[in-house]
Design an enzyme around this catalytic site. Structure first.
Site, short mmCIF file in Angstrom:
data_model
loop_
_atom_site.label_atom_id
_atom_site.label_comp_id
_atom_site.label_asym_id
_atom_site.label_seq_id
_atom_site.Cartn_x
_atom_site.Cartn_y
_atom_site.Cartn_z
N GLY A 26 3.87 -3.81 11.50
CA GLY A 26 2.71 -3.90 10.39
C GLY A 26 2.85 -3.03 9.25
O GLY A 26 3.70 -2.20 9.22
N SER A 38 -7.24 -4.56 10.86
CA SER A 38 -7.53 -5.51 11.85
C SER A 38 -7.19 -7.05 11.83
O SER A 38 -7.46 -7.70 12.53
CB SER A 38 -8.93 -5.23 12.46
OG SER A 38 -9.40 -4.26 13.16
N ILE A 94 0.81 -1.43 0.00
CA ILE A 94 0.03 0.17 0.06
C ILE A 94 0.78 1.35 -0.20
O ILE A 94 0.34 2.26 -0.54
CB ILE A 94 -1.06 0.09 1.31
CG1 ILE A 94 -2.28 0.89 0.80
CG2 ILE A 94 -0.15 0.38 2.43
CD1 ILE A 94 -3.40 0.91 1.93
N ASP A 130 1.21 -0.14 9.50
CA ASP A 130 1.76 1.16 10.12
C ASP A 130 3.08 1.52 10.14
O ASP A 130 3.47 2.68 9.72
CB ASP A 130 1.14 1.03 11.63
CG ASP A 130 0.87 2.18 12.57
OD1 ASP A 130 1.28 3.62 11.93
OD2 ASP A 130 0.56 2.32 13.64
P1 ADP Z 1 -4.04 -4.41 12.60
O1 ADP Z 1 -3.16 -4.13 13.73
O2 ADP Z 1 -4.92 -3.50 12.25
O3 ADP Z 1 -4.34 -5.82 12.55
P2 ADP Z 1 -1.60 -4.94 10.97
O4 ADP Z 1 -0.68 -3.98 10.11
O5 ADP Z 1 -1.03 -6.00 11.75
O6 ADP Z 1 -2.82 -4.45 11.31
O7 ADP Z 1 -2.26 -6.02 9.66
C1 ADP Z 1 -3.29 -5.51 8.67
C2 ADP Z 1 -3.02 -6.04 7.29
O8 ADP Z 1 -2.10 -5.46 6.64
C3 ADP Z 1 -2.41 -7.70 7.16
O9 ADP Z 1 -3.12 -8.30 6.20
C4 ADP Z 1 -0.90 -7.38 6.70
O10 ADP Z 1 -0.47 -8.36 6.20
C5 ADP Z 1 -0.95 -6.13 5.87
N1 ADP Z 1 0.09 -5.26 5.48
C6 ADP Z 1 1.45 -5.16 6.12
N2 ADP Z 1 2.05 -4.69 5.65
C7 ADP Z 1 1.61 -3.86 4.35
C8 ADP Z 1 1.95 -3.16 3.30
N3 ADP Z 1 2.99 -2.62 3.22
N4 ADP Z 1 0.90 -2.83 2.24
C9 ADP Z 1 -0.39 -3.58 2.40
N5 ADP Z 1 -0.83 -4.32 3.44
C10 ADP Z 1 0.10 -4.62 4.52
#
Ligand code: ADP
Length: 181
Positions: free
Chosen positions: A38, A127, A17, A40
């Site tokens: 993640g 989430s 993303i 964030d």
């Molecule tokens: P939450 O704490 O809301 O569960 P996370 O970041 O742990 O958020 O995960 C939310 C989703 O984002 C997961 O499916 C993870 O694989 C995905 N994710 C992690 N990095 C990226 C990225 N660079 N682009 C898109 N999705 C991502």
């Protein structure tokens, strides 16, 4: 995979993303707004310190952001102009209002975009990582909430789900196949 909704398009792709060129990308943030792991962590690393600076200013004004809410900041060095920081629910078994809170996080994100007059937004799967919301169900809730919002907001031309891994992509493709346009 894509579907026409009202005058816009709902699209599902696999990818990172942080590389999207939509007007805004959505961050799966936490209530502190001060960054985390993640997606964030990836967004703050790619977008640079300006994003965190604005998050800190917002946190100083409002305190913690409750789950279900969303705020908007600059996109810093990202291609996207803005980052919308949405807080999804932590999954606690499904009896704590998690479904409604997740739908709210998507709606509130799109409200922040519409308030700025933006036409395109990218979402991660909020989430379903560290917060452990079951992805099959989350995908249906996410797509339903976005579809309902797009129907009432003709300015939103493109809403894209950018999913990191194949299993999450598949869950969203299946959910998109099932929702009524
Ligand atoms: P939450 O704490 O809301 O569960 P996370 O970041 O742990 O958020 O995960 C939310 C989703 O984002 C997961 O499916 C993870 O694989 C995905 N994710 C992690 N990095 C990226 C990225 N660079 N682009 C898109 N999705 C991502």
């Amino acid at each position: 995979m894509r579907k026409s909704i009202g005058s816009g398009t709902l699209s599902i792709v696999q990818g990172d993303i942080t590389r999207q060129q939509t007007d805004a990308i959505v961050n799966a943030a936490n209530s502190s707004l001060l960054g985390g792991g993640g997606v964030d962590g990836a967004i703050h690393r790619a977008g640079g310190p300006e994003i965190l600076k604005e998050c800190e200013q917002i946190a100083a004004e409002i305190g913690r952001l409750d789950a279900g809410g969303a705020v908007i900041t600059t996109g810093g060095r990202l291609a996207a102009l803005y980052v919308i920081h949405a807080v999804g629910p932590i999954w606690r078994g499904g009896n704590q209002g998690e479904r409604e809170t997740l739908a709210s996080a998507y709606r509130e994100s799109l409200m922040r975009a519409v308030e700025k007059g933006l036409g395109s937004v990218s979402f991660p799967s909020i989430s379903t990582g560290a917060y452990r919301f079951p992805v099959d169900e989350a995908a249906g809730i996410a797509l339903g909430a976005v579809r309902d919002f797009m129907k009432g907001n003709a300015g939103l031309k493109l809403v894209e789900f950018v999913l990191f891994d194949a299993a999450t992509l598949q869950a969203h493709e299946q959910a998109l196949g099932q929702i009524e346009p």
